[in-house]
Design a protein around this motif. Structure first.
Motif, PDB file in Angstrom:
ATOM      1  N   LEU A  45       0.832  -1.205   0.000  1.00 41.49           N
ATOM      2  CA  LEU A  45       0.000   0.000   0.000  1.00 41.49           C
ATOM      3  C   LEU A  45       0.862   1.249   0.000  1.00 41.49           C
ATOM      4  O   LEU A  45       0.549   2.237  -0.665  1.00 41.49           O
ATOM      5  CB  LEU A  45      -0.933   0.002   1.217  1.00 41.49           C
ATOM      6  N   ALA A  46       1.973   1.182   0.742  1.00 40.91           N
ATOM      7  CA  ALA A  46       2.839   2.353   0.810  1.00 40.91           C
ATOM      8  C   ALA A  46       3.519   2.615  -0.527  1.00 40.91           C
ATOM      9  O   ALA A  46       3.963   3.724  -0.796  1.00 40.91           O
ATOM     10  CB  ALA A  46       3.893   2.179   1.908  1.00 40.91           C
ATOM     11  N   LEU A  47       3.604   1.590  -1.367  1.00 42.49           N
ATOM     12  CA  LEU A  47       4.164   1.810  -2.707  1.00 42.49           C
ATOM     13  C   LEU A  47       3.130   2.422  -3.639  1.00 42.49           C
ATOM     14  O   LEU A  47       3.435   2.759  -4.771  1.00 42.49           O
ATOM     15  CB  LEU A  47       4.629   0.490  -3.316  1.00 42.49           C
ATOM     16  N   GLY A  48       1.898   2.492  -3.164  1.00 41.99           N
ATOM     17  CA  GLY A  48       0.869   3.082  -3.999  1.00 41.99           C
ATOM     18  C   GLY A  48      -0.043   2.061  -4.643  1.00 41.99           C
ATOM     19  O   GLY A  48      -0.883   2.412  -5.457  1.00 41.99           O
ATOM     20  N   ALA A  49       0.107   0.789  -4.277  1.00 43.86           N
ATOM     21  CA  ALA A  49      -0.806  -0.205  -4.823  1.00 43.86           C
ATOM     22  C   ALA A  49      -2.186   0.004  -4.216  1.00 43.86           C
ATOM     23  O   ALA A  49      -2.312   0.430  -3.076  1.00 43.86           O
ATOM     24  CB  ALA A  49      -0.311  -1.610  -4.503  1.00 43.86           C
TER      25      ALA A  49
ATOM     26  N   ARG B 148       2.277   7.918   8.873  1.00 39.01           N
ATOM     27  CA  ARG B 148       1.359   7.337   7.884  1.00 39.01           C
ATOM     28  C   ARG B 148       0.415   8.365   7.293  1.00 39.01           C
ATOM     29  O   ARG B 148      -0.109   8.170   6.204  1.00 39.01           O
ATOM     30  CB  ARG B 148       0.548   6.196   8.513  1.00 39.01           C
TER      31      ARG B 148
ATOM     32  N   ASN C 160       1.772   9.874   3.847  1.00 39.08           N
ATOM     33  CA  ASN C 160       1.553   9.241   2.539  1.00 39.08           C
ATOM     34  C   ASN C 160       0.119   8.733   2.408  1.00 39.08           C
ATOM     35  O   ASN C 160      -0.192   7.952   1.514  1.00 39.08           O
ATOM     36  CB  ASN C 160       2.574   8.139   2.261  1.00 39.08           C
TER      37      ASN C 160
ATOM     38  N   THR D  16      -1.538   6.585   4.018  1.00 42.54           N
ATOM     39  CA  THR D  16      -1.866   5.164   4.163  1.00 42.54           C
ATOM     40  C   THR D  16      -2.696   4.952   5.422  1.00 42.54           C
ATOM     41  O   THR D  16      -3.340   3.916   5.573  1.00 42.54           O
ATOM     42  CB  THR D  16      -0.617   4.260   4.225  1.00 42.54           C
TER      43      THR D  16
ATOM     44  N   LEU E 231      -6.197   4.126   4.814  1.00 42.51           N
ATOM     45  CA  LEU E 231      -6.497   2.792   4.295  1.00 42.51           C
ATOM     46  C   LEU E 231      -6.692   1.786   5.421  1.00 42.51           C
ATOM     47  O   LEU E 231      -7.277   0.741   5.236  1.00 42.51           O
ATOM     48  CB  LEU E 231      -5.352   2.294   3.408  1.00 42.51           C
ATOM     49  N   ILE E 232      -6.139   2.102   6.582  1.00 41.40           N
ATOM     50  CA  ILE E 232      -6.123   1.110   7.646  1.00 41.40           C
ATOM     51  C   ILE E 232      -7.422   1.101   8.442  1.00 41.40           C
ATOM     52  O   ILE E 232      -8.046   0.071   8.602  1.00 41.40           O
ATOM     53  CB  ILE E 232      -4.925   1.338   8.600  1.00 41.40           C
TER      54      ILE E 232
ATOM     55  N   LEU F 239      -2.112   7.693  -5.173  1.00 42.11           N
ATOM     56  CA  LEU F 239      -1.079   6.777  -5.665  1.00 42.11           C
ATOM     57  C   LEU F 239       0.174   7.559  -6.055  1.00 42.11           C
ATOM     58  O   LEU F 239       1.300   7.152  -5.767  1.00 42.11           O
ATOM     59  CB  LEU F 239      -1.592   5.970  -6.852  1.00 42.11           C
TER      60      LEU F 239
ATOM     61  N   ARG G 183       1.947   8.479  -2.941  1.00 41.22           N
ATOM     62  CA  ARG G 183       2.704   7.390  -2.315  1.00 41.22           C
ATOM     63  C   ARG G 183       3.984   7.065  -3.088  1.00 41.22           C
ATOM     64  O   ARG G 183       4.918   6.510  -2.516  1.00 41.22           O
ATOM     65  CB  ARG G 183       1.817   6.153  -2.155  1.00 41.22           C
TER      66      ARG G 183
ATOM     67  N   MET H 267       7.929   4.778   2.262  1.00 41.71           N
ATOM     68  CA  MET H 267       7.924   4.464   3.693  1.00 41.71           C
ATOM     69  C   MET H 267       8.632   3.139   3.975  1.00 41.71           C
ATOM     70  O   MET H 267       8.465   2.160   3.270  1.00 41.71           O
ATOM     71  CB  MET H 267       6.481   4.390   4.197  1.00 41.71           C
TER      72      MET H 267
END
Ligand SMILES: Nc1ncnc2c1ncn2[C@@H]1O[C@H](COP(=O)(O)OP(=O)(O)OP(=O)(O)O)[C@@H](O)[C@H]1O
Ligand SMILES: [Mg+2]
Lengths: 282, 256
Positions: free
Chosen positions: A171-175, B50, B53, B55, B58-59, B81, B84, B89
């Motif tokens: 996810l952190a890669l942007g997936a 987090r 970026n 993320t 998302l959690i 995207l 990120r 990270m």
């Protein structure tokens, strides 16, 4: 406890386990030896490559081998996507709510239903109501209900066993979540999924009660999924219950050997896939 | 070296559900610097990282107010995207995907649509070089990555991030599970990466914060309150001459 005592107890436990293992192994060896000694004449090309004929069902078992393999593959074709899809839902999307708990409960319940009940259910729903008659499709749908809990549970477990670190990193890669599931989680869990599929295949292959009245008993090799057929285990059952014991043992040997091949193939596939699949899928 | 502000955080509050964990967070990360975020366990270091970026969203159910500007532009206005790719990270547990070393690095570019083998080869070499791994690993690119040591895995994770040419790299306790020598290598690496990126680390290791960072952000909460910034400034000052007594007590290990 003194250390001497502890050592003695240790030794005794060890001896006990060895003994239990030996008993189990001896039993297994005897069992296989007994069946093979009575049915070894199955190792003949004519037996494996011809159809049965005559009132005593002499001749071979080729149509039954075809039916069994056909039915197992068709079952997997339906059950694996459903089971893996359900596993993905339960592991990756479902929260902890009431509904999910009742789904889990239903799955557990399904997995403890005796197979004859599936057989009757399949007879009514697929064979009669849906009008599929005795057919590979009706048999495969019935077996799907039966093996779905296995595939679902095992794939859910294997998805859960994928470390969250992989998801985080992806996810952190942007997936996106879907990319993460299909490119990282699924390939990582593939060995577990295959294990589930193989267990399911083993159950489907050996099943009798659930297919007797859904796939039928016709001793012919099916071509289309709408044709019926007689699996090896059904054939074995019919032979044994009509007193053709010699024939029955020969069929039992064929069943054993095929299941052995199944296991060898699955081990081989798993070793290979674990190594290769992941790197190419990502 | 330029001194433009790359990341600007102002008046940021972060909630999990109705529970506020960070309140009124302000700080800036100038380009080509290392900022260390320190504070007791649970004070929200990871949460803050987090959020940079995106993320966090998302959690779980989480809400952020205030501004986080990357190059002057609110991060919510970036495509997530794209964001990120710009903000990489690295995590505490080296996340090595169960595949080859090569694929571990190529996975990012592939996600963003790079397919040509020659391009991927080039990116992999560059990124591994950037993470000081190329020399060690160039003959084993197609071997499994799980066999690497902990320190190598963490540098591989860095290479994977570098493959997307990020402007910022966030390190969340990235050396907490490594031995001193591997830790040293990662710190050296961070130092070199400053030339091309801006780094923000969250760490429990006061020595590391003191050694490796240019600026330090100290977060802490009063009993039952969300965390706030206790002190933010040049690392040297924070560690030698803190303005707030709590800071001194925390960095000398006397509470927290
Ligand atoms: N997914 C989540 N849902 C709800 N609350 C969370 C979640 N993640 C973290 N929290 C809460 O937010 C607060 C900050 O957590 P966070 O992990 O950001 O702290 P941290 O400073 O990184 O801690 P540590 O030093 O132990 O890593 C904690 O009180 C934690 O319980
Ligand atoms: Mg943390």
């Amino acid at each position: 406890m003194t250390s001497v005592m502890r050592k003695i107890v240790d030794r005794m436990m060890f001896a006990l386990f060895i003994f239990i293992a030996a008993v189990v192994t001896a039993f297994l060896v005897y069992f296989i030896f007994y069946i093979v000694s009575r049915g070894y004449t199955a190792f003949s090309w004519t037996f494996l490559s011809t159809a049965p004929h005559g009132i005593k069902m002499e001749g071979g078992v080729l149509p039954m081998i075809v039916s069994s393999v056909y039915l197992t593959l068709l079952t997997l074709l339906i059950a694996v996507p459903l089971g893996v899809g359900g596993g993905i839902y339960l592991a990756e999307y479902a929260g902890k709510g009431r509904i999910v708990e009742s789904i889990r409960f239903a799955i557990d319940l399904l997995s403890s239903v005796p197979s004859i009940v599936f057989g009757l259910f399949g007879l009514v729903l697929f064979v009669q109501v849906m009008g599929l008659k005795y057919s590979m499709l009706a048999g495969a749908l019935t077996l799907t209900l039966m093996v779905l809990p296995i595939i679902l549970k095992i794939s859910e477990e294997s998805f859960r066993a994928v470390p969250d670190a992989y998801r985080e990193a992806s996810l952190a890669l942007g997936a996106t979540k879907e990319q993460t599931i299909f490119r990282v989680v699924l390939p990582t869990a593939i060995a577990g999924i295959l294990t589930g599929a193989i267990l399911a295949a083993g159950r489907a292959f050996g099943e009798t009660a659930a297919v007797l009245y859904t796939a039928g008993m016709a001793p012919l090799a099916p071509v289309s999924p709408l044709e019926g057929g007689r699996t090896l285990s059904v054939h074995l059952y019919l032979l044994a219950t009509t007193g053709h014991l010699e024939e029955a043992y020969r069929v039992a040997v064929v069943l054993l050997v095929i299941i052995l091949l199944f296991n060898l193939a699955s081990n081989w596939i798993m070793n290979r896939y674990r190594r290769k699949f992941v790197s190419e899928a990502i | 070296m330029k001194t433009t502000t790359l990341l600007e955080v102002s008046k940021v509050n972060i909630h999990y559900g109705t529970n506020c964990v960070l309140e009124d967070i302000d700080f800036i990360a100038p380009a080509h610097t290392i900022t260390a975020i320190i504070g007791p366990s649970g004070c929200g270091k990871s949460t803050l990282l987090r959020s940079f970026n995106r993320t966090n969203e998302l959690i779980t159910k989480t809400r952020r107010t205030g501004d986080i500007l990357l190059e002057g532009r609110e991060i919510n206005d970036y495509d997530p995207l794209d964001l990120r790719a710009r903000v990489g990270m690295i995590f505490q547990k080296p996340a090595v995907l169960p595949t080859t070393i090569y694929e571990n690095v190529a996975v990012g570019p592939r996600l963003y649509g790079t397919r040509k083998k020659s391009e991927l080869d080039e990116i992999v070499e560059e990124s591994l070089t950037g993470a000081s791994l190329w020399k060690e690993l160039k003959d084993r690119l197609h071997k499994r990555a799980e066999q690497l040591s902990g320190g190598q895995k963490q540098r591989l994770a860095i290479a994977r991030t570098l493959a997307l040419k990020p402007e910022i790299i966030l390190f969340d306790e990235a050396t907490a599970s490594l031995d001193p020598i591997s830790t040293q290598k990662i710190e050296d690496l961070m130092h070199r990466l400053k030339e091309t990126t801006t780094i923000i680390i969250a760490t429990h290791n006061m020595k590391q914060a003191a050694r490796a960072s240019d600026n330090t952000l100290f977060l802490m909460a009063e009993e039952g309150e969300p965390s706030r910034v206790v002190e933010f400034g040049p690392t040297e000052l924070i560690f030698t001459n803190p303005k707030v007594e709590k800071t001194e007590l925390y960095i000398t290990g006397r509470f927290g």
